[in-house]
Motif scaffolding. Structure first.
Motif, PDB file in Angstrom:
ATOM      1  N   HIS A  26       0.827  -1.212   0.000  1.00  0.00           N
ATOM      2  CA  HIS A  26       0.000   0.000   0.000  1.00  0.00           C
ATOM      3  C   HIS A  26       0.864   1.266   0.000  1.00  0.00           C
ATOM      4  N   ARG A  27       2.041   1.196   0.648  1.00  0.00           N
ATOM      5  CA  ARG A  27       2.905   2.374   0.668  1.00  0.00           C
ATOM      6  C   ARG A  27       3.450   2.675  -0.724  1.00  0.00           C
ATOM      7  N   VAL A  28       3.883   1.619  -1.419  1.00  0.00           N
ATOM      8  CA  VAL A  28       4.388   1.784  -2.783  1.00  0.00           C
ATOM      9  C   VAL A  28       3.270   2.291  -3.692  1.00  0.00           C
ATOM     10  N   ALA A  29       2.080   1.717  -3.548  1.00  0.00           N
ATOM     11  CA  ALA A  29       0.943   2.099  -4.390  1.00  0.00           C
ATOM     12  C   ALA A  29       0.568   3.560  -4.171  1.00  0.00           C
ATOM     13  N   LEU A  30       0.613   4.010  -2.919  1.00  0.00           N
ATOM     14  CA  LEU A  30       0.269   5.396  -2.628  1.00  0.00           C
ATOM     15  C   LEU A  30       1.285   6.341  -3.257  1.00  0.00           C
ATOM     16  N   ARG A  31       2.583   6.017  -3.125  1.00  0.00           N
ATOM     17  CA  ARG A  31       3.609   6.864  -3.746  1.00  0.00           C
ATOM     18  C   ARG A  31       3.415   6.934  -5.260  1.00  0.00           C
ATOM     19  N   THR A  61       9.186   6.717 -12.552  1.00  0.00           N
ATOM     20  CA  THR A  61      10.341   6.728 -11.659  1.00  0.00           C
ATOM     21  C   THR A  61       9.962   6.210 -10.276  1.00  0.00           C
ATOM     22  N   SER A  62       8.732   6.492  -9.853  1.00  0.00           N
ATOM     23  CA  SER A  62       8.281   6.114  -8.508  1.00  0.00           C
ATOM     24  C   SER A  62       8.196   4.604  -8.315  1.00  0.00           C
ATOM     25  N   LEU A  63       8.233   3.829  -9.388  1.00  0.00           N
ATOM     26  CA  LEU A  63       8.072   2.382  -9.283  1.00  0.00           C
ATOM     27  C   LEU A  63       9.357   1.684  -8.860  1.00  0.00           C
ATOM     28  N   TYR A  64      10.465   2.401  -8.826  1.00  0.00           N
ATOM     29  CA  TYR A  64      11.758   1.765  -8.572  1.00  0.00           C
ATOM     30  C   TYR A  64      12.136   1.821  -7.092  1.00  0.00           C
ATOM     31  N   GLN A 283      -2.948   2.621 -11.732  1.00  0.00           N
ATOM     32  CA  GLN A 283      -1.552   2.592 -11.278  1.00  0.00           C
ATOM     33  C   GLN A 283      -1.471   2.089  -9.846  1.00  0.00           C
ATOM     34  N   ILE A 284      -2.355   2.556  -8.989  1.00  0.00           N
ATOM     35  CA  ILE A 284      -2.384   2.089  -7.600  1.00  0.00           C
ATOM     36  C   ILE A 284      -2.705   0.597  -7.544  1.00  0.00           C
ATOM     37  N   GLY A 285      -3.709   0.171  -8.309  1.00  0.00           N
ATOM     38  CA  GLY A 285      -4.060  -1.241  -8.319  1.00  0.00           C
ATOM     39  C   GLY A 285      -2.929  -2.127  -8.804  1.00  0.00           C
ATOM     40  N   ALA A 286      -2.222  -1.659  -9.840  1.00  0.00           N
ATOM     41  CA  ALA A 286      -1.094  -2.436 -10.358  1.00  0.00           C
ATOM     42  C   ALA A 286      -0.024  -2.633  -9.293  1.00  0.00           C
ATOM     43  N   GLU A 287       0.280  -1.571  -8.550  1.00  0.00           N
ATOM     44  CA  GLU A 287       1.330  -1.667  -7.534  1.00  0.00           C
ATOM     45  C   GLU A 287       0.905  -2.483  -6.323  1.00  0.00           C
ATOM     46  N   LEU A 288      -0.391  -2.587  -6.086  1.00  0.00           N
ATOM     47  CA  LEU A 288      -0.868  -3.422  -4.984  1.00  0.00           C
ATOM     48  C   LEU A 288      -0.671  -4.907  -5.258  1.00  0.00           C
ATOM     49  N   PHE A 289      -0.643  -5.283  -6.555  1.00  0.00           N
ATOM     50  CA  PHE A 289      -0.587  -6.702  -6.891  1.00  0.00           C
ATOM     51  C   PHE A 289       0.654  -7.131  -7.663  1.00  0.00           C
ATOM     52  N   ILE A 290       1.471  -6.179  -8.148  1.00  0.00           N
ATOM     53  CA  ILE A 290       2.586  -6.546  -9.025  1.00  0.00           C
ATOM     54  C   ILE A 290       3.569  -7.486  -8.354  1.00  0.00           C
TER      55      ILE A 290
END
Length: 350
Positions: A26-31, A61-64, A283-290
């Motif tokens: 959730h922290r990554v997804a929020l960022r 960039t935020s995904l790294y 984008q948030i959903g992707a980061e929650l499950f990636i």
């Protein structure tokens, strides 16, 4: 032999339905959500929707460095921000060239895949590989009507968006009691990235699969051959061959399901802030499950990618979705065949 193949298929099938732990996603997804929401909203409110794709790629960039501390994460993101900005500029430059250049996009896209793999290995990026760089180049290179004067503007928008992502990533400094340290770019070691025959072969595999996937899509006249490149490179993003097989299956199956999610979203033809909201939520959903299950993440990644493509150049929804499924199937299939061939070569006695 058949028993061994059957066991391998069963193992891949079991791994394909596993869902990993939450691990603070959730922290990554929020960022990631904030990083993409603010630049895109600013551009929409300023009446420059045409610039939103460049901002979206800068925001990646935020995904790294999702599992790194804020200093190490920011250092990794500095490298990613530089790479994204340069890749966006290269893509716009390619789009500005006169004439039909679909084959140029495929060729340079494959080179970006190979060079990006070297860069990712040299800088120890997480997520690994060159998928996002390939996506950024290919989308920007496929936008019609661009000229050379668009290059500096695209560079500026991408760089500012990436800088905002770095700022968001630094929020953790406020609760870090160990004191602030200035982030630095990780030491680049191309020699390490290409230091062994196995590493050099793997870069060649990535480049070759990207080239074959894109070329095959172009030959069968898919409208978006670069999706074949992206699918091929994304499937190869795992840490080992077993993971890559799973990712290839996930990429194909997840894209089909993701297209079903994208269909009503794109059919509603969201504009302006509504389109930005779709990008942000997916984008948030992707980061929650990636990091948990790649196929589930593709339920969000697919509409996200399609929405960014529509922001860049709006097209009829039906053909767009069919093209996405077909191109992805080709690219993922190319990588699946390549990984199976590598596994077979490894097990064949010399």
């Amino acid at each position: 032999m058949l028993g061994r193949v059957g066991a391998a298929v069963g193992e891949v099938a079991r791994a394909s339905v596993e869902v990993g732990p939450h691990a603070g996603a959730h922290r990554v997804a929020l960022r990631a959500g904030v990083s993409v929401l603010v630049p895109l909203a600013v551009l929409v409110l300023a009446g420059r929707v045409d610039l939103t794709p460049y901002a979206a790629f800068g925001a990646m960039t935020s995904l790294y460095g999702r599992h790194h501390g804020h200093v190490d994460r920011s250092g990794m993101q500095l490298g990613a921000a530089t790479a994204f900005t340069a890749t966006v500029g290269l893509g716009v430059l390619a789009a500005a060239l006169p004439g039909q250049h679909a084959w140029l996009v495929v060729l340079v896209g494959a080179l970006v895949a190979g060079a990006g793999q070297v860069l990712a290995d040299a800088l120890a990026w997480h997520p690994p590989g060159s998928t996002f760089l390939v996506f950024a180049f290919c989308v920007c290179a496929s936008i019609p009507g661009l000229g050379l004067l668009d290059v500096p503007l695209a560079l500026a928008v991408s760089a500012l968006s990436a800088a905002f992502s770095l700022l968001v990533g630094h929020v953790g400094v406020l609760r870090d009691r160990t004191g602030y340290r200035v982030p630095t770019l990780p030491a680049m070691s191309v020699r390490t990235a290409l230091g062994t025959p196995a590493r050099r072969r793997w870069v060649a595999v990535v480049l070759g699969c990207a080239l074959v996937g894109g070329s095959a899509c172009l030959l069968v006249r898919f409208e978006h051959p670069y999706w074949g490149i992206v699918a091929a490179v994304a499937a190869l993003g795992g840490a080992d061959h077993r993971t890559r097989l799973v990712r290839a299956v996930h990429r194909a199956v997840g894209t089909v399901l993701g297209v079903l999610v994208a269909w009503p979203l794109l059919a509603a033809h969201p504009r302006g802030l509504a389109a930005v909201a779709v990008v942000c939520v997916t984008q948030i959903g992707a980061e929650l499950f990636i990091g948990r299950n790649y196929a589930l993440a593709l339920l969000f990644i697919t509409p996200l990618a399609l929405m960014i493509s529509q922001l860049a150049h709006e097209q009829p929804v039906g053909p767009l979705l069919l093209d996405r499924v077909g191109s992805t199937a080709v690219g993922a299939g190319v990588s699946l065949v390549a990984v199976v061939a590598l596994l077979a070569a490894r097990r064949t006695p010399s």
